[in-house]
Design a protein around this motif. Structure first.
Motif, short mmCIF file in Angstrom:
data_model
loop_
_atom_site.label_atom_id
_atom_site.label_comp_id
_atom_site.label_asym_id
_atom_site.label_seq_id
_atom_site.Cartn_x
_atom_site.Cartn_y
_atom_site.Cartn_z
N ARG A 180 -136.69 -51.34 36.61
CA ARG A 180 -137.58 -51.73 37.46
C ARG A 180 -137.90 -50.48 38.62
O ARG A 180 -138.42 -50.46 39.44
N VAL A 181 -136.73 -49.54 38.66
CA VAL A 181 -136.96 -48.40 39.72
C VAL A 181 -137.30 -47.21 38.95
O VAL A 181 -136.55 -46.70 38.10
N THR A 182 -138.36 -46.66 39.42
CA THR A 182 -138.98 -45.51 38.74
C THR A 182 -139.18 -44.37 39.65
O THR A 182 -139.75 -43.33 39.17
N THR A 183 -139.14 -44.76 40.88
CA THR A 183 -139.77 -43.80 42.18
C THR A 183 -138.72 -43.66 43.16
O THR A 183 -138.17 -44.76 43.60
N PHE A 184 -138.45 -42.51 43.56
CA PHE A 184 -137.33 -42.23 44.87
C PHE A 184 -138.22 -41.55 45.77
O PHE A 184 -138.44 -40.39 45.72
N ASP A 185 -138.46 -42.21 47.01
CA ASP A 185 -139.09 -41.65 48.10
C ASP A 185 -137.95 -40.87 48.81
O ASP A 185 -136.98 -41.34 48.93
N GLY A 186 -138.64 -40.05 49.73
CA GLY A 186 -137.85 -39.57 50.60
C GLY A 186 -137.93 -39.77 52.06
O GLY A 186 -138.46 -41.06 52.31
N LYS A 187 -137.56 -38.94 53.00
CA LYS A 187 -137.93 -39.35 54.57
C LYS A 187 -138.81 -38.31 55.22
O LYS A 187 -138.61 -37.02 55.28
N ALA A 188 -139.98 -39.03 55.41
CA ALA A 188 -140.92 -38.23 56.04
C ALA A 188 -141.09 -38.77 57.48
O ALA A 188 -141.85 -37.95 58.33
N SER A 215 -131.51 -43.36 50.21
CA SER A 215 -130.29 -43.89 49.74
C SER A 215 -129.32 -42.68 49.64
O SER A 215 -129.30 -42.00 50.61
N THR A 216 -128.72 -42.62 48.54
CA THR A 216 -127.76 -41.40 48.47
C THR A 216 -127.76 -40.91 46.95
O THR A 216 -128.35 -41.74 46.04
N PRO A 217 -127.61 -39.63 46.73
CA PRO A 217 -127.53 -39.06 45.39
C PRO A 217 -126.96 -39.86 44.49
O PRO A 217 -127.24 -39.89 43.20
N THR A 218 -125.61 -40.25 44.80
CA THR A 218 -124.96 -40.94 43.96
C THR A 218 -125.58 -42.43 43.33
O THR A 218 -125.80 -42.52 42.15
N GLN A 219 -126.47 -43.07 44.23
CA GLN A 219 -127.14 -44.20 43.78
C GLN A 219 -128.38 -43.87 42.91
O GLN A 219 -128.46 -44.50 41.93
N VAL A 220 -128.85 -42.84 43.36
CA VAL A 220 -130.13 -42.09 42.44
C VAL A 220 -129.76 -41.88 40.97
O VAL A 220 -130.22 -42.12 40.16
N ALA A 221 -128.60 -40.94 41.05
CA ALA A 221 -128.13 -40.51 39.79
C ALA A 221 -127.61 -41.84 38.88
O ALA A 221 -128.05 -41.75 37.56
N ALA A 222 -127.19 -42.92 39.51
CA ALA A 222 -126.68 -44.07 38.64
C ALA A 222 -127.82 -44.78 38.14
O ALA A 222 -127.91 -45.35 37.19
N LYS A 223 -129.02 -44.73 38.90
CA LYS A 223 -130.27 -45.32 38.28
C LYS A 223 -131.05 -44.31 37.17
O LYS A 223 -131.56 -45.02 36.55
N ILE A 224 -130.61 -43.20 37.21
CA ILE A 224 -131.56 -42.37 36.55
C ILE A 224 -130.82 -42.05 35.17
O ILE A 224 -131.23 -42.17 33.82
N GLN A 225 -129.55 -42.29 35.15
CA GLN A 225 -128.49 -42.03 33.96
C GLN A 225 -128.70 -42.89 32.96
O GLN A 225 -128.81 -42.46 31.77
N PRO A 226 -129.38 -44.30 33.11
CA PRO A 226 -129.59 -44.91 31.71
C PRO A 226 -130.68 -44.84 31.12
O PRO A 226 -130.65 -44.71 29.65
N TYR A 227 -131.69 -43.86 31.64
CA TYR A 227 -132.68 -43.61 30.78
C TYR A 227 -132.46 -42.39 30.12
O TYR A 227 -132.91 -42.10 29.04
N LEU A 228 -131.71 -41.34 30.68
CA LEU A 228 -131.07 -40.16 30.09
C LEU A 228 -130.24 -40.62 28.78
O LEU A 228 -130.42 -39.97 27.73
N ASP A 229 -129.58 -41.63 28.94
CA ASP A 229 -128.68 -42.00 27.61
C ASP A 229 -129.65 -42.87 26.73
O ASP A 229 -128.86 -42.98 25.77
N ASP A 230 -130.51 -43.45 26.92
CA ASP A 230 -131.02 -44.32 26.08
C ASP A 230 -132.61 -44.22 25.88
O ASP A 230 -133.42 -44.50 26.77
#
Length: 220
Positions: A17-25, A192-207
């Motif tokens: 459900r999480v596909t986009t990561f926004d920054g600070k503008a 958020s934090t890079p740790t949270q973002v990496a944790a959300k991306i990793q499942p797609y890299l693995d599967d």
């Protein structure tokens, strides 16, 4: 069609459900607005003085045309720079798709010095790059990314290791010349934090099957 959660919603247990990561503008927008108002204010005061309309106490000395012109130009250039930073950061930092990960080249830090300048000033033909899933080797949150020669690299960030390709709207071009083999995005750029973002991306890299639940980066 499934309803997509907000881009920065990292609380869901469903990683698809999480596909986009926004920054600070917002900060850059505030600064740009203040400087723009300052430039307009200087110009209005000068025009009122030329027309003989008193907006300031009469005992205040009048600014010369040269001074007003310099201040207006200075504020205008500063405002343009911060509006540019605001526009760049209004775009998503990262977007996940079936083909790979889309990256905002205006924010990402690439080791190549000439390439960093091209991306920072928006001189590339494409505003985004992308890393195909099959090229992506690692997604990692690091406490320091100083190896990317970032001025604030000691604060850490997210590192993506893989061939970064130019992105074009008409479709993927996996045969293009890679811009770089890795890039970093500083911690300060994420909501958020890079740790949270990496944790959300990793499942797609693995599967690979999970990636099929993602929208296409290049339209339907």
């Amino acid at each position: 069609m499934n309803k997509m959660l907000p881009a920065n919603d990292l609380q869901t247990d469903n990683p698809s459900r999480v596909t986009t990561f926004d920054g600070k503008a917002a900060l850059h927008g505030y600064i740009a607005t203040v400087i723009t108002l300052a430039a307009i204010g200087v110009l209005v005061l000068w025009i009122s003085d030329v027309l003989g309309v008193a907006l300031l106490p009469q005992d205040q000395p009048s600014a010369s045309t040269t001074t007003v012109g310099f201040l207006t130009l200075l504020f205008s250039l500063m405002a343009a720079w911060f509006w540019r930073l605001y526009a760049i950061r209004k775009r998503p930092l990262l977007r996940l798709g079936r083909e790979g990960i889309e990256v905002n080249l205006g924010v990402a830090i690439i080791k190549s010095f000439p390439m960093r300048m091209l991306t920072a000033f928006g001189l590339l033909r494409a505003r985004f790059g992308w890393i195909p899933w099959y090229q992506l080797r690692r997604v990692e949150a690091r406490p320091s990314v100083s190896e990317y020669h970032a001025k604030a690299g000691s604060t850490g960030g997210l590192v993506l290791e893989g061939s970064v390709l130019m992105m074009h709207a008409n479709g993927p071009n996996p045969t293009g010349v890679a811009l770089a083999e890795s890039l970093a995005i500083l911690t300060s750029e994420f909501q958020s934090t890079p740790t949270q973002v990496a944790a959300k991306i990793q499942p797609y890299l693995d599967d690979p099957q999970l990636r099929q639940t993602l929208p296409s980066l290049f339209g339907s």
